[in-house]
Write an enzyme that holds these catalytic residues in place. Structure first.
Site, PDB file in Angstrom:
ATOM      1  N   THR A 121       0.866  -1.180   0.000  1.00 41.90           N
ATOM      2  CA  THR A 121       0.000   0.000   0.000  1.00 41.90           C
ATOM      3  C   THR A 121       0.901   1.228   0.000  1.00 41.90           C
ATOM      4  O   THR A 121       1.665   1.441   0.945  1.00 41.90           O
ATOM      5  CB  THR A 121      -0.897  -0.016   1.255  1.00 41.90           C
ATOM      6  OG1 THR A 121      -1.664  -1.222   1.237  1.00 41.90           O
ATOM      7  CG2 THR A 121      -1.821   1.182   1.292  1.00 41.90           C
ATOM      8  N   PHE A 150      -6.305  -6.185  -1.514  1.00 43.78           N
ATOM      9  CA  PHE A 150      -7.468  -5.933  -0.650  1.00 43.78           C
ATOM     10  C   PHE A 150      -7.776  -7.104   0.282  1.00 43.78           C
ATOM     11  O   PHE A 150      -8.837  -7.124   0.886  1.00 43.78           O
ATOM     12  CB  PHE A 150      -8.695  -5.609  -1.517  1.00 43.78           C
ATOM     13  CG  PHE A 150      -8.512  -4.379  -2.363  1.00 43.78           C
ATOM     14  CD1 PHE A 150      -8.727  -3.117  -1.817  1.00 43.78           C
ATOM     15  CD2 PHE A 150      -8.092  -4.469  -3.685  1.00 43.78           C
ATOM     16  CE1 PHE A 150      -8.538  -1.969  -2.581  1.00 43.78           C
ATOM     17  CE2 PHE A 150      -7.898  -3.335  -4.453  1.00 43.78           C
ATOM     18  CZ  PHE A 150      -8.121  -2.079  -3.903  1.00 43.78           C
ATOM     19  N   LEU A 151      -6.877  -8.082   0.350  1.00 44.51           N
ATOM     20  CA  LEU A 151      -7.182  -9.254   1.194  1.00 44.51           C
ATOM     21  C   LEU A 151      -7.349  -8.842   2.650  1.00 44.51           C
ATOM     22  O   LEU A 151      -6.764  -7.863   3.113  1.00 44.51           O
ATOM     23  CB  LEU A 151      -6.093 -10.320   1.065  1.00 44.51           C
ATOM     24  CG  LEU A 151      -4.662 -10.035   1.532  1.00 44.51           C
ATOM     25  CD1 LEU A 151      -4.512 -10.087   3.041  1.00 44.51           C
ATOM     26  CD2 LEU A 151      -3.721 -11.022   0.892  1.00 44.51           C
ATOM     27  N   GLU A 153      -6.826 -10.186   6.499  1.00 44.89           N
ATOM     28  CA  GLU A 153      -6.235 -11.247   7.316  1.00 44.89           C
ATOM     29  C   GLU A 153      -7.355 -12.045   7.968  1.00 44.89           C
ATOM     30  O   GLU A 153      -8.388 -11.492   8.329  1.00 44.89           O
ATOM     31  CB  GLU A 153      -5.318 -10.645   8.386  1.00 44.89           C
ATOM     32  CG  GLU A 153      -4.022 -10.148   7.792  1.00 44.89           C
ATOM     33  CD  GLU A 153      -3.110  -9.457   8.797  1.00 44.89           C
ATOM     34  OE1 GLU A 153      -3.283  -9.639  10.004  1.00 44.89           O
ATOM     35  OE2 GLU A 153      -2.220  -8.715   8.340  1.00 44.89           O
ATOM     36  N   PHE A 250     -19.331  -4.144   8.377  1.00 43.46           N
ATOM     37  CA  PHE A 250     -18.492  -3.092   8.974  1.00 43.46           C
ATOM     38  C   PHE A 250     -19.274  -2.082   9.786  1.00 43.46           C
ATOM     39  O   PHE A 250     -18.916  -0.906   9.847  1.00 43.46           O
ATOM     40  CB  PHE A 250     -17.670  -2.388   7.881  1.00 43.46           C
ATOM     41  CG  PHE A 250     -16.295  -2.967   7.783  1.00 43.46           C
ATOM     42  CD1 PHE A 250     -16.094  -4.139   7.083  1.00 43.46           C
ATOM     43  CD2 PHE A 250     -15.228  -2.383   8.435  1.00 43.46           C
ATOM     44  CE1 PHE A 250     -14.837  -4.726   7.034  1.00 43.46           C
ATOM     45  CE2 PHE A 250     -13.968  -2.953   8.398  1.00 43.46           C
ATOM     46  CZ  PHE A 250     -13.777  -4.123   7.699  1.00 43.46           C
ATOM     47  N   CYS A 261      -3.112  -2.331   8.878  1.00 45.69           N
ATOM     48  CA  CYS A 261      -3.497  -1.498   7.721  1.00 45.69           C
ATOM     49  C   CYS A 261      -4.285  -0.243   8.074  1.00 45.69           C
ATOM     50  O   CYS A 261      -3.835   0.860   7.789  1.00 45.69           O
ATOM     51  CB  CYS A 261      -4.279  -2.347   6.729  1.00 45.69           C
ATOM     52  SG  CYS A 261      -3.246  -3.614   5.983  1.00 45.69           S
ATOM     53  N   LYS A 322      -7.924  -8.925  15.431  1.00 47.82           N
ATOM     54  CA  LYS A 322      -9.224  -9.458  15.057  1.00 47.82           C
ATOM     55  C   LYS A 322      -9.125 -10.983  15.052  1.00 47.82           C
ATOM     56  O   LYS A 322      -8.015 -11.522  15.169  1.00 47.82           O
ATOM     57  CB  LYS A 322      -9.671  -8.921  13.689  1.00 47.82           C
ATOM     58  CG  LYS A 322      -8.835  -9.393  12.514  1.00 47.82           C
ATOM     59  CD  LYS A 322      -9.500  -8.921  11.244  1.00 47.82           C
ATOM     60  CE  LYS A 322      -8.807  -9.428  10.015  1.00 47.82           C
ATOM     61  NZ  LYS A 322      -9.464  -9.000   8.794  1.00 47.82           N
TER      62      LYS A 322
HETATM   63  N1  LIG Z   1      -1.445  -7.384   6.091  1.00 48.07           N
HETATM   64  C1  LIG Z   1      -2.528  -7.073   5.395  1.00 48.07           C
HETATM   65  O1  LIG Z   1      -3.648  -7.487   5.717  1.00 48.07           O
HETATM   66  C2  LIG Z   1      -2.400  -6.217   4.165  1.00 48.07           C
HETATM   67  C3  LIG Z   1      -3.481  -6.169   3.260  1.00 48.07           C
HETATM   68  C4  LIG Z   1      -3.359  -5.396   2.122  1.00 48.07           C
HETATM   69  C5  LIG Z   1      -2.197  -4.669   1.904  1.00 48.07           C
HETATM   70  N2  LIG Z   1      -1.180  -4.720   2.796  1.00 48.07           N
HETATM   71  C6  LIG Z   1       0.048  -3.979   2.498  1.00 48.07           C
HETATM   72  O2  LIG Z   1       1.016  -4.895   1.997  1.00 48.07           O
HETATM   73  C7  LIG Z   1       2.337  -4.505   2.396  1.00 48.07           C
HETATM   74  C8  LIG Z   1       2.997  -5.641   3.152  1.00 48.07           C
HETATM   75  O3  LIG Z   1       2.245  -5.891   4.313  1.00 48.07           O
HETATM   76  P1  LIG Z   1       2.452  -7.197   5.204  1.00 48.07           P
HETATM   77  O4  LIG Z   1       1.376  -7.174   6.242  1.00 48.07           O
HETATM   78  O5  LIG Z   1       2.594  -8.375   4.322  1.00 48.07           O
HETATM   79  O6  LIG Z   1       3.871  -6.852   5.871  1.00 48.07           O
HETATM   80  P2  LIG Z   1       4.806  -7.848   6.692  1.00 48.07           P
HETATM   81  O7  LIG Z   1       5.558  -6.977   7.623  1.00 48.07           O
HETATM   82  O8  LIG Z   1       4.017  -8.981   7.215  1.00 48.07           O
HETATM   83  O9  LIG Z   1       5.812  -8.437   5.584  1.00 48.07           O
HETATM   84  C9  LIG Z   1       6.785  -7.713   4.944  1.00 48.07           C
HETATM   85  C10 LIG Z   1       7.971  -8.615   4.636  1.00 48.07           C
HETATM   86  O10 LIG Z   1       8.920  -7.893   3.844  1.00 48.07           O
HETATM   87  C11 LIG Z   1      10.211  -8.303   4.252  1.00 48.07           C
HETATM   88  N3  LIG Z   1      11.214  -7.341   3.804  1.00 48.07           N
HETATM   89  C12 LIG Z   1      11.526  -6.135   4.316  1.00 48.07           C
HETATM   90  N4  LIG Z   1      12.495  -5.551   3.585  1.00 48.07           N
HETATM   91  C13 LIG Z   1      12.806  -6.401   2.598  1.00 48.07           C
HETATM   92  C14 LIG Z   1      13.740  -6.372   1.528  1.00 48.07           C
HETATM   93  N5  LIG Z   1      14.528  -5.327   1.338  1.00 48.07           N
HETATM   94  N6  LIG Z   1      13.788  -7.433   0.698  1.00 48.07           N
HETATM   95  C15 LIG Z   1      12.993  -8.498   0.886  1.00 48.07           C
HETATM   96  N7  LIG Z   1      12.089  -8.578   1.883  1.00 48.07           N
HETATM   97  C16 LIG Z   1      11.994  -7.545   2.725  1.00 48.07           C
HETATM   98  C17 LIG Z   1      10.099  -8.454   5.745  1.00 48.07           C
HETATM   99  O11 LIG Z   1      11.141  -9.260   6.260  1.00 48.07           O
HETATM  100  C18 LIG Z   1       8.714  -9.095   5.879  1.00 48.07           C
HETATM  101  O12 LIG Z   1       8.791 -10.506   5.852  1.00 48.07           O
HETATM  102  C19 LIG Z   1       2.152  -3.227   3.222  1.00 48.07           C
HETATM  103  O13 LIG Z   1       2.300  -2.125   2.382  1.00 48.07           O
HETATM  104  C20 LIG Z   1       0.714  -3.338   3.694  1.00 48.07           C
HETATM  105  O14 LIG Z   1       0.149  -2.067   3.951  1.00 48.07           O
HETATM  106  C21 LIG Z   1      -1.250  -5.499   3.915  1.00 48.07           C
END
Ligand SMILES: NC(=O)c1ccc[n+]([C@@H]2O[C@H](COP(=O)([O-])OP(=O)(O)OC[C@H]3O[C@@H](n4cnc5c(N)ncnc54)[C@H](O)[C@@H]3O)[C@@H](O)[C@H]2O)c1
Length: 434
Positions: A121, A150-151, A153, A250, A261, A322
């Site tokens: 994001t 948009f998933l 968790e 919601f 998020c 959640k």
């Molecule tokens: N978690 C959610 O429900 C969700 C949903 C939609 C969008 N997003 C977005 O997706 C993105 C990721 O979220 P997340 O929850 O998966 O984060 P997360 O923290 O769970 O995972 C991020 C991963 O990236 C790795 N990382 C960091 N720097 C790195 C690099 N230089 N090279 C390789 N790997 C690296 C970390 O070690 C970690 O495993 C964010 O922008 C978040 O806003 C998250």
């Protein structure tokens, strides 16, 4: 197709696994070597219902593998997804260091055409920044595409496999074709792939999360009114939710939104607006209401004990932000814990999946129970902070025996007020008549 997913957290692991499940050859890359070693050994690193089965099957079928060496995978793949963290920086704006750091690395590694896809994001204009970072070192052809995720968790696999829509921001016909092919198996039921420009795509993600956060804060304010006016927020929710223009989802009031998020995305959109001198008033209110709401249950607890929580011991059900996840980022339970501890109370907590994460963060500040009933022993009251389904129909007789007194503070409105009162409980919930 051959796909790399850089960043193997909640989004990256689900993305990589689901693309492998539809027959693609996927390599997931992460700088966290311990995480990569675990994943490569077939040990899943997050709790997400339904994910482990797909994860193991695709490793076995050799469609899914893991590495920490980005350089070794770039030549082999056609598409590179960035599923990297975008945490709030010191000022609340999205910190792009991870995304731009990898973009910079990619500039040095690319030798042929690739589609680089931003799944993180990211604020409007990030696709341009990623392009510029790659451009610094690579003069060949490539496209940067915005494809926000948009998933949710807890139901991430279902959301990914059957998305309501797929949003793809690009003006490149070549990238459009590749992305359509990759996503075709996921939209067979007719859910749309929405192609748009990159900026609209980037903003769509923030608009979606901010809108949902706004719904929650709105209902939490309605709950506050209900408490002061003698109305029942559950009735109001049903009353408005049956209007198709509003919708049923919601609309649950509680102890505020948390997670990785909503809090950060609301904050980041406020900051993006501020940066162009636009005062995003609604969102500022959404954030303020949420901050207050996280402590609303504590206010009720303090009121019940006439302001004195010293020496009180509480059982806490639910730590994850959640149900159906082990994610505790910005979890309201953590705010409640800190506040109660600062008032001199002690806590024994139980959560079906999130105890290790909380232990890693706050250690022995609180006690942890092996099951929901063990947490209750000798506690002055039960507090509920996460609506796990196993908390919904508990054995009230057993709870009554284990607690010192039959008092429940419920931040998630799990039970019928009248039923609990009829079996002798003092039951305090959100936005409902006592
Ligand atoms: N978690 C959610 O429900 C969700 C949903 C939609 C969008 N997003 C977005 O997706 C993105 C990721 O979220 P997340 O929850 O998966 O984060 P997360 O923290 O769970 O995972 C991020 C991963 O990236 C790795 N990382 C960091 N720097 C790195 C690099 N230089 N090279 C390789 N790997 C690296 C970390 O070690 C970690 O495993 C964010 O922008 C978040 O806003 C998250």
């Amino acid at each position: 197709m051959r796909v790399a997913v850089v960043g193997t957290g909640y989004v990256g692991l689900v993305t990589g696994t689901c693309f492998a499940e539809t027959g693609n050859k996927v390599v997931c890359v992460d700088i966290d070597e311990a995480k990569v070693a675990k994943l490569a050994a077939g040990q899943i690193t997050i709790y997400e219902p339904g994910l482990e089965k797909l994860f193991l099957r695709n490793i076995k079928e050799e469609r899914l593998r893991f590495t920490s060496d980005l350089a070794s995978v770039v030549d082999d793949v056609e598409i590179i997804f960035l599923a990297l963290p975008t945490p709030p920086g010191a000022d609340g704006a999205a910190d792009l260091q991870f995304v731009l750091g990898v973009a910079n690395q990619l500039g040095k590694l690319l030798t042929s055409y690739k589609v680089i896809v931003n799944k993180s994001t990211v604020p409007v204009g990030t696709a341009d920044k990623v392009r510029a970072a790659i451009d610094q070192n690579y003069r060949g052809e490539f496209d940067v595409v915005s494809n926000p995720e948009f998933l949710r968790e807890g139901v991430a696999v279902d959301d990914f496999m059957k998305p309501d829509r797929v949003v793809i921001g690009t003006s490149s016909e070549r990238a459009k074709k590749i992305m359509s092919e990759l996503y075709a198996p996921f939209v067979r039921q007719g859910n749309p792939i929405l192609f748009m420009d990159e900026r609209s795509s980037e903003l769509t993600k923030y608009a979606a999360n901010s809108f949902l956060a706004m719904k929650i804060s709105f209902m939490n304010e309605i709950a506050q009114l209900c408490e002061r006016m003698g109305a029942d927020v559950d009735m109001v929710r049903r009353g408005i939710g049956s209007d198709e223009r509003i919708g049923k989802r919601f609309l649950f009031s509680g102890i505020g939104y948390g997670g990785s998020c909503f809090p950060k995305d609301v904050q980041a959109l406020i900051k993006s607006a501020d940066a162009i001198s636009y005062d995003f008033q609604i969102l500022k209110a959404v954030e303020k209401v949420n901050t207050n709401q996280k402590l609303h249950l504590v206010e009720k607890i303090k009121e019940h004990y006439r302001g004195d929580l010293k020496g009180k011991h509480f059982a806490l059900w639910g730590l994850a932000f959640k149900p159906n996840t082990d994610d505790i980022r910005e979890a309201p339970a953590l705010v409640i814990i800190e506040s109660l501890l600062s008032e001199g109370a002690t806590i024994t907590a139980y959560d079906p999946e999130a105890i290790s994460a909380v232990q890693a963060q706050i250690g022995i500040k609180i006690n942890y129970a092996k099951n929901q009933y063990q947490a209750l022993k000798g506690a002055d009251a039960l507090l509920i902070a996460t609506e796990w389904s196993e908390f919904r129909t508990p054995d009230f007789e057993r709870i009554g025996v284990l607690l010192k007194s039959k008092v429940i503070f419920d931040g998630r409105n799990l039970f019928e007020v009248l039923k609990l009162q009829s079996i002798g409980y003092k039951y305090i919930s959100i936005g409902r008549p006592q």
